[in-house]
Design a protein around this motif. Structure first.
Motif, PDB file in Angstrom:
ATOM      1  N   LYS A  32       0.847  -1.208   0.000  1.00  0.00           N
ATOM      2  CA  LYS A  32       0.000   0.000   0.000  1.00  0.00           C
ATOM      3  C   LYS A  32       0.878   1.252   0.000  1.00  0.00           C
ATOM      4  CE  LYS A  32      -3.777   2.150   2.550  1.00  0.00           C
ATOM      5  NZ  LYS A  32      -4.674   2.048   3.706  1.00  0.00           N
ATOM      6  N   LEU A  33       1.934   1.247   0.822  1.00  0.00           N
ATOM      7  CA  LEU A  33       2.866   2.384   0.835  1.00  0.00           C
ATOM      8  C   LEU A  33       3.594   2.521  -0.500  1.00  0.00           C
ATOM      9  CD1 LEU A  33       4.439   2.135   4.406  1.00  0.00           C
ATOM     10  CD2 LEU A  33       2.944   3.938   3.544  1.00  0.00           C
ATOM     11  N   ALA A  34       4.013   1.400  -1.065  1.00  0.00           N
ATOM     12  CA  ALA A  34       4.691   1.431  -2.367  1.00  0.00           C
ATOM     13  C   ALA A  34       3.777   2.020  -3.427  1.00  0.00           C
ATOM     14  CB  ALA A  34       5.136   0.028  -2.767  1.00  0.00           C
ATOM     15  N   ASN A  35       2.503   1.658  -3.381  1.00  0.00           N
ATOM     16  CA  ASN A  35       1.530   2.183  -4.331  1.00  0.00           C
ATOM     17  C   ASN A  35       1.371   3.693  -4.157  1.00  0.00           C
ATOM     18  OD1 ASN A  35      -0.548   2.446  -6.175  1.00  0.00           O
ATOM     19  ND2 ASN A  35      -1.596   0.634  -5.470  1.00  0.00           N
ATOM     20  N   TYR A  36       1.364   4.164  -2.927  1.00  0.00           N
ATOM     21  CA  TYR A  36       1.281   5.601  -2.655  1.00  0.00           C
ATOM     22  C   TYR A  36       2.468   6.327  -3.303  1.00  0.00           C
ATOM     23  CZ  TYR A  36       1.739   9.993  -0.139  1.00  0.00           C
ATOM     24  OH  TYR A  36       1.901  11.328   0.174  1.00  0.00           O
ATOM     25  N   TYR A  37       3.669   5.800  -3.108  1.00  0.00           N
ATOM     26  CA  TYR A  37       4.850   6.456  -3.670  1.00  0.00           C
ATOM     27  C   TYR A  37       4.915   6.314  -5.189  1.00  0.00           C
ATOM     28  CZ  TYR A  37       6.404   7.552   0.977  1.00  0.00           C
ATOM     29  OH  TYR A  37       6.474   8.062   2.237  1.00  0.00           O
ATOM     30  N   LEU A  38       4.326   5.245  -5.719  1.00  0.00           N
ATOM     31  CA  LEU A  38       4.245   5.104  -7.175  1.00  0.00           C
ATOM     32  C   LEU A  38       3.397   6.234  -7.756  1.00  0.00           C
ATOM     33  CD1 LEU A  38       4.708   3.562  -9.833  1.00  0.00           C
ATOM     34  CD2 LEU A  38       2.687   2.202  -9.274  1.00  0.00           C
ATOM     35  N   LYS A  39       2.282   6.530  -7.129  1.00  0.00           N
ATOM     36  CA  LYS A  39       1.402   7.607  -7.603  1.00  0.00           C
ATOM     37  C   LYS A  39       2.131   8.946  -7.579  1.00  0.00           C
ATOM     38  CE  LYS A  39      -2.246   4.903  -7.848  1.00  0.00           C
ATOM     39  NZ  LYS A  39      -2.097   3.893  -8.836  1.00  0.00           N
ATOM     40  N   ASN A  40       3.115   9.085  -6.678  1.00  0.00           N
ATOM     41  CA  ASN A  40       3.891  10.327  -6.575  1.00  0.00           C
ATOM     42  C   ASN A  40       5.186  10.279  -7.386  1.00  0.00           C
ATOM     43  OD1 ASN A  40       2.130  11.786  -4.779  1.00  0.00           O
ATOM     44  ND2 ASN A  40       2.765  10.357  -3.185  1.00  0.00           N
ATOM     45  N   GLY A  41       5.445   9.167  -8.058  1.00  0.00           N
ATOM     46  CA  GLY A  41       6.625   9.048  -8.914  1.00  0.00           C
ATOM     47  C   GLY A  41       7.940   8.884  -8.176  1.00  0.00           C
ATOM     48  N   ASP A  42       7.895   8.499  -6.903  1.00  0.00           N
ATOM     49  CA  ASP A  42       9.113   8.311  -6.111  1.00  0.00           C
ATOM     50  C   ASP A  42       9.511   6.829  -6.155  1.00  0.00           C
ATOM     51  OD1 ASP A  42      11.156   8.145  -4.232  1.00  0.00           O
ATOM     52  OD2 ASP A  42      10.149   9.461  -2.793  1.00  0.00           O
TER      53      ASP A  42
END
Length: 190
Positions: free
Chosen positions: A116-126
């Motif tokens: 879930k955290l990885a998905n959050y950072y994916l949406k932010n391009g990090d």
């Protein structure tokens, strides 16, 4: 009149062939993406089987899209395996096995959280943080497996399949996120 109909028919056939070639080209590109990433994972054959069985993954046109799809598949796999573990734990009478299952439930809760955290950072391009959290999620099925890998214990078949699938999806996602962040590592290099 027949000359005009023939001309229209030829045009339709040309347009149809063009559209068909685009569709085939897109499918080959997506399958090439899956193949090229899977060959860098821990289990290339299983990786290919899992991702090619998903329609969205087969149609993906970019690494970022494949990464997003693999993380969604990972979260779904983690939830399904966690549910199977809970049922197995309820059916088991052996106290030690119950504790091992309990530990695996914690592992799968953690894996879902990290994805879930990885998905959050994916949406932010990090992609660096995406890699970090996918790597953390990857450790969870490994830890669950080690719980049952101690002497005299065999990892139950359903759990083995769940561990293998989540490990595979996480290694696939990790290869992509490393590539997108510029690290471009594969498990063959580690």
């Amino acid at each position: 009149m027949t000359m005009d109909m023939s001309f229209v028919l030829i045009k339709l056939i040309i347009v149809f062939c063009f559209i068909l070639s685009l569709l085939i080209s897109n499918a080959e590109t997506s399958n090439d993406l899956i193949f090229n990433i899977c060959k860098k994972t821990r289990s290339p054959k299983l990786c290919s089987e899992i991702l090619r069985s998903n329609r969205r993954a087969r149609k993906a046109s970019s690494l970022a899209e494949l990464l997003d799809i693999s993380m969604e598949m990972g979260k779904s796999s983690a939830q399904a395996t966690k549910n199977m573990i809970i049922i197995s734990r309820l059916r088991t009478r052996d106290r030690e096995t119950k504790e091992r299952y309990k530990s695996c439930v914690t592992n799968y809760d953690s894996a879902a959280y990290y994805l879930k955290l990885a998905n959050y950072y994916l949406k932010n391009g990090d992609y660096v943080k995406v890699s970090r959290y996918i790597a953390a999620a990857l450790n969870e099925p490994v830890s669950c497996r080690q719980n049952f890998g101690r002497p005299e214990r065999v990892e139950p078949e359903g759990l083995k399949e769940g561990n293998d699938k989540l490990e595979c999806l996480c290694s696939f996602g990790l290869v992509i996120s490393n590539s997108l962040s510029g690290k471009n590592l594969s498990f063959a290099q580690v």
